[in-house]
Design an enzyme around this catalytic site. Sequence first.
Site, PDB file in Angstrom:
ATOM      1  N   GLU A  38     128.368 -41.278 -69.443  1.00  0.00           N
ATOM      2  CA  GLU A  38     127.492 -41.127 -70.612  1.00  0.00           C
ATOM      3  C   GLU A  38     126.026 -41.316 -70.235  1.00  0.00           C
ATOM      4  OE1 GLU A  38     128.119 -39.860 -73.387  1.00  0.00           O
ATOM      5  OE2 GLU A  38     130.290 -39.825 -73.272  1.00  0.00           O
ATOM      6  N   TYR A 121     123.796 -44.674 -79.028  1.00  0.00           N
ATOM      7  CA  TYR A 121     124.631 -43.559 -78.580  1.00  0.00           C
ATOM      8  C   TYR A 121     125.647 -44.010 -77.520  1.00  0.00           C
ATOM      9  CZ  TYR A 121     125.949 -39.636 -75.708  1.00  0.00           C
ATOM     10  OH  TYR A 121     126.681 -38.757 -74.980  1.00  0.00           O
ATOM     11  N   ASP A 139     124.372 -37.834 -80.978  1.00  0.00           N
ATOM     12  CA  ASP A 139     123.479 -37.290 -79.940  1.00  0.00           C
ATOM     13  C   ASP A 139     122.954 -35.932 -80.423  1.00  0.00           C
ATOM     14  OD1 ASP A 139     125.556 -35.520 -79.654  1.00  0.00           O
ATOM     15  OD2 ASP A 139     125.674 -35.675 -77.479  1.00  0.00           O
TER      16      ASP A 139
END
Length: 357
Positions: A38, A121, A139
Amino acid sequence: MSYDYKEIVPYLLDWYDNNARILAWRENPKPYYIWISEIMLQQTRVEAVKGYFDRFITALPNIKALAEADEERLLKLWEGLGYYNRVRNLQKAAMQVSDLYDGELPTEYEKLMKLPGIGSYTAGAISSIAFGYPVPVVDGNVLRVTKRLAGSFDDIKKDKVKKELWQNLLPIIPLDRPGDFNQALMELGAMVCLPNGKPLCDKCPVMHLCKAFHEDTIDRIPVKTAPKERRKEERTILLMEYRNKFAIHKRSIKGLLAGLWELPGLEGKLNPKELRQHLHSMGYNPAEIIPMGEAKHIFSHVEWHMSGYNIKFEDEPLQPEVQDFVGKWAGRDEIIDIYSMPNAFSAFTTALREQIG
Ligand code: SF4
């Protein structure tokens, strides 16, 4: 009237089951893998991340190895991904996780949010995908898909809009598949509901629920305020060469590309005559000055417009201690294997690799 996102859930999950890309961190969703992927994915496309991810987790397979990694090695593993603060924060967070949580990432969104480099996020992604907590992930892909579905002209650059969406998604996340739901929304944005007004609506599982499609407003959604214009800086970049060694310089620990190695540079774009004069005034006596062309590199707030020169020396140039302009004379292998050089210099380091390779 607000849009009811609950209706999209079954169609989205069904589509995801049949269309999700096979990715290493999906096949083996260890919390550490989800976290690393991520962070890498924040500014880089999935296809590009795959190779970096494999290399990174092979070299540093767990949080302990990340916490203990030598900085030079860490930066080298990140070379090419840019935004080097991200990897520095990864290491800081790994150290905290080792100290506070016995080397295991915490499962809760709130605790994850307190770690360096982990915002809403990333915390949502780790918490939902790795640990199955029903927490949304918002996102750019999710914002685009949801605003088109809702036919909303909200400005997606505004924090208020992101927070509202997070609140709207929270109650509709399916408790049995929170990670899949989040990934499905992101995947739809990456694969079908593409940016720049060219989504593949005929392949979209929620077309029948999409207001932008029915109201013909796709090319106007999402709304984004224009970013501030970037500052333009002109620079002269030098590939200084003496007996198969090349000058490199370590940047200041603060500011742009903090603490990374670079090719020495001068402010402004100098022509060969001006450059020779400048180098003489610094005490250098180059045998040859060979133009290497122009290059541009775009950072988030600044653009570098560069002229590059290969400077060849026959006599021994000044030693590093004499001044700060050159930090080190390094061989090809050292530059390739040890010192991380940001992408900003790739136009000139590629030439270096070809020239001496
Ligand atoms: Fe995006 Fe088109 Fe699907 Fe609407 S129908 S969500 S615009 S791909």
